[in-house]
Motif scaffolding. Structure first.
Motif, short mmCIF file in Angstrom:
data_model
loop_
_atom_site.label_atom_id
_atom_site.label_comp_id
_atom_site.label_asym_id
_atom_site.label_seq_id
_atom_site.Cartn_x
_atom_site.Cartn_y
_atom_site.Cartn_z
N SER A 1 0.86 -1.18 0.00
CA SER A 1 0.00 0.00 0.00
C SER A 1 0.90 1.23 0.00
CB SER A 1 -0.89 0.02 1.23
OG SER A 1 -1.73 -1.11 1.26
N LEU A 2 0.59 2.16 -0.89
CA LEU A 2 1.33 3.41 -0.95
C LEU A 2 0.39 4.51 -1.38
CD1 LEU A 2 2.52 4.05 -4.30
CD2 LEU A 2 3.06 1.71 -3.73
N SER A 3 0.84 5.74 -1.31
CA SER A 3 0.04 6.88 -1.76
C SER A 3 0.86 7.68 -2.74
CB SER A 3 -0.35 7.78 -0.58
OG SER A 3 -1.28 7.12 0.24
N VAL A 4 0.21 8.13 -3.81
CA VAL A 4 0.86 8.96 -4.82
C VAL A 4 0.22 10.34 -4.77
CG1 VAL A 4 1.35 9.25 -7.28
CG2 VAL A 4 1.34 6.96 -6.27
N ARG A 5 1.05 11.34 -4.57
CA ARG A 5 0.59 12.72 -4.50
C ARG A 5 0.54 13.29 -5.91
NH1 ARG A 5 4.46 14.63 -1.37
NH2 ARG A 5 5.57 15.66 -3.04
N VAL A 6 -0.68 13.69 -6.32
CA VAL A 6 -0.90 14.23 -7.66
C VAL A 6 -1.54 15.61 -7.55
CG1 VAL A 6 -1.13 11.95 -8.73
CG2 VAL A 6 -3.15 13.11 -7.85
N PRO B 1 -4.49 6.72 -2.70
CA PRO B 1 -4.01 5.42 -2.23
C PRO B 1 -3.90 4.43 -3.40
CG PRO B 1 -6.23 5.85 -1.40
CD PRO B 1 -5.82 7.04 -2.19
N VAL B 2 -2.82 3.66 -3.41
CA VAL B 2 -2.55 2.69 -4.46
C VAL B 2 -2.25 1.34 -3.81
CG1 VAL B 2 -1.00 2.08 -6.37
CG2 VAL B 2 -1.63 4.47 -6.00
N THR B 3 -2.82 0.28 -4.39
CA THR B 3 -2.56 -1.09 -3.94
C THR B 3 -1.79 -1.81 -5.03
OG1 THR B 3 -4.58 -1.14 -2.63
CG2 THR B 3 -3.64 -3.26 -3.23
N VAL B 4 -0.71 -2.47 -4.65
CA VAL B 4 0.11 -3.24 -5.59
C VAL B 4 0.18 -4.67 -5.08
CG1 VAL B 4 2.33 -3.42 -6.78
CG2 VAL B 4 1.51 -1.17 -6.01
N TRP B 5 -0.37 -5.60 -5.86
CA TRP B 5 -0.35 -7.01 -5.47
C TRP B 5 0.95 -7.64 -5.94
CZ3 TRP B 5 -3.98 -8.86 -2.31
CH2 TRP B 5 -5.16 -8.09 -2.18
N GLU B 6 1.56 -8.45 -5.09
CA GLU B 6 2.83 -9.12 -5.37
C GLU B 6 3.84 -8.13 -5.95
OE1 GLU B 6 3.61 -11.93 -4.25
OE2 GLU B 6 1.69 -12.84 -3.83
N PRO B 7 4.15 -7.07 -5.18
CA PRO B 7 5.05 -6.03 -5.69
C PRO B 7 6.47 -6.53 -5.91
CG PRO B 7 4.74 -5.78 -3.34
CD PRO B 7 3.79 -6.87 -3.79
N ALA C 1 -15.28 1.16 4.15
CA ALA C 1 -14.97 1.10 2.72
C ALA C 1 -13.92 2.15 2.40
CB ALA C 1 -16.22 1.33 1.89
N ARG C 2 -13.15 1.88 1.37
CA ARG C 2 -12.20 2.86 0.87
C ARG C 2 -12.06 2.67 -0.63
NH1 ARG C 2 -5.98 2.29 2.09
NH2 ARG C 2 -5.53 1.62 -0.01
N VAL C 3 -11.68 3.73 -1.29
CA VAL C 3 -11.45 3.69 -2.73
C VAL C 3 -9.96 3.86 -2.95
CG1 VAL C 3 -11.90 4.87 -4.92
CG2 VAL C 3 -13.73 4.62 -3.24
N ASP C 4 -9.40 3.04 -3.84
CA ASP C 4 -7.99 3.16 -4.18
C ASP C 4 -7.78 2.81 -5.64
OD1 ASP C 4 -8.17 0.39 -4.27
OD2 ASP C 4 -6.68 0.02 -2.73
N VAL C 5 -6.57 2.94 -6.08
CA VAL C 5 -6.19 2.51 -7.43
C VAL C 5 -5.46 1.19 -7.27
CG1 VAL C 5 -4.74 2.99 -9.43
CG2 VAL C 5 -6.07 4.82 -8.40
N GLU C 6 -5.96 0.16 -7.94
CA GLU C 6 -5.29 -1.14 -7.95
C GLU C 6 -4.34 -1.12 -9.14
OE1 GLU C 6 -6.96 -5.32 -9.06
OE2 GLU C 6 -7.34 -4.93 -6.93
#
Length: 135
Positions: free
Chosen positions: A47-52, A63-69, A101-106
């Motif tokens: 889990s990480l966050s990208v500031r845009v 918030p960004v989720t990365v599976w098997e990073p 609940a939360r919204v993120d970018v997978e």
């Protein structure tokens, strides 16, 4: 927070061109370090966050989720420039008070902006998804 591993299709072909498109492209900086968890299944998730930048000139941390990073993703630090291609997801989880609940970018792809090869691969993935939408 208890999280089940969702079914994932990380290919650009999974954009649902007949129904619309769920494509997120982020270019920005890590707003904090990466948190890596190992689920009961043994799957690793970062889990990480990208500031845009936002329309108002301020910044938004997404918030960004990365599976098997990949290992380098786990070592990202605040301020590192990234390009993320993925889709928007709403995740539900149990809390002591009920369901949250939360919204993120997978992320389907994460690349360093400074790494030309990674950057070009991310942009090609986004282009393929948009081409499928156009037919």
């Amino acid at each position: 927070m208890s999280e089940r591993e969702p079914e994932r299709d990380q290919s650009a072909e999974h954009v649902g061109a007949g129904e619309g498109v769920n494509l997120a492209v982020l270019a920005g900086r890590c707003s904090a370090g990466v948190e890596v968890r190992v689920l009961e299944s043994g799957t690793r998730v970062a889990s990480l966050s990208v500031r845009v930048p936002s329309d108002t000139g301020a910044h938004t941390s997404v918030p960004v989720t990365v599976w098997e990073p990949k290992a380098w993703v786990e070592e990202l630090a605040e301020g590192d420039e990234l390009l993320v291609v993925g889709s928007v997801r709403r995740r539900f989880y149990r809390t002591t008070g009920g369901t949250g609940a939360r919204v993120d970018v997978e992320a389907a792809f994460v690349g360093r902006v400074a790494n030309r090869r990674q950057r070009d691969a991310a942009l090609r993935r986004a282009e393929r998804a948009l081409e499928l939408l156009a037919g």
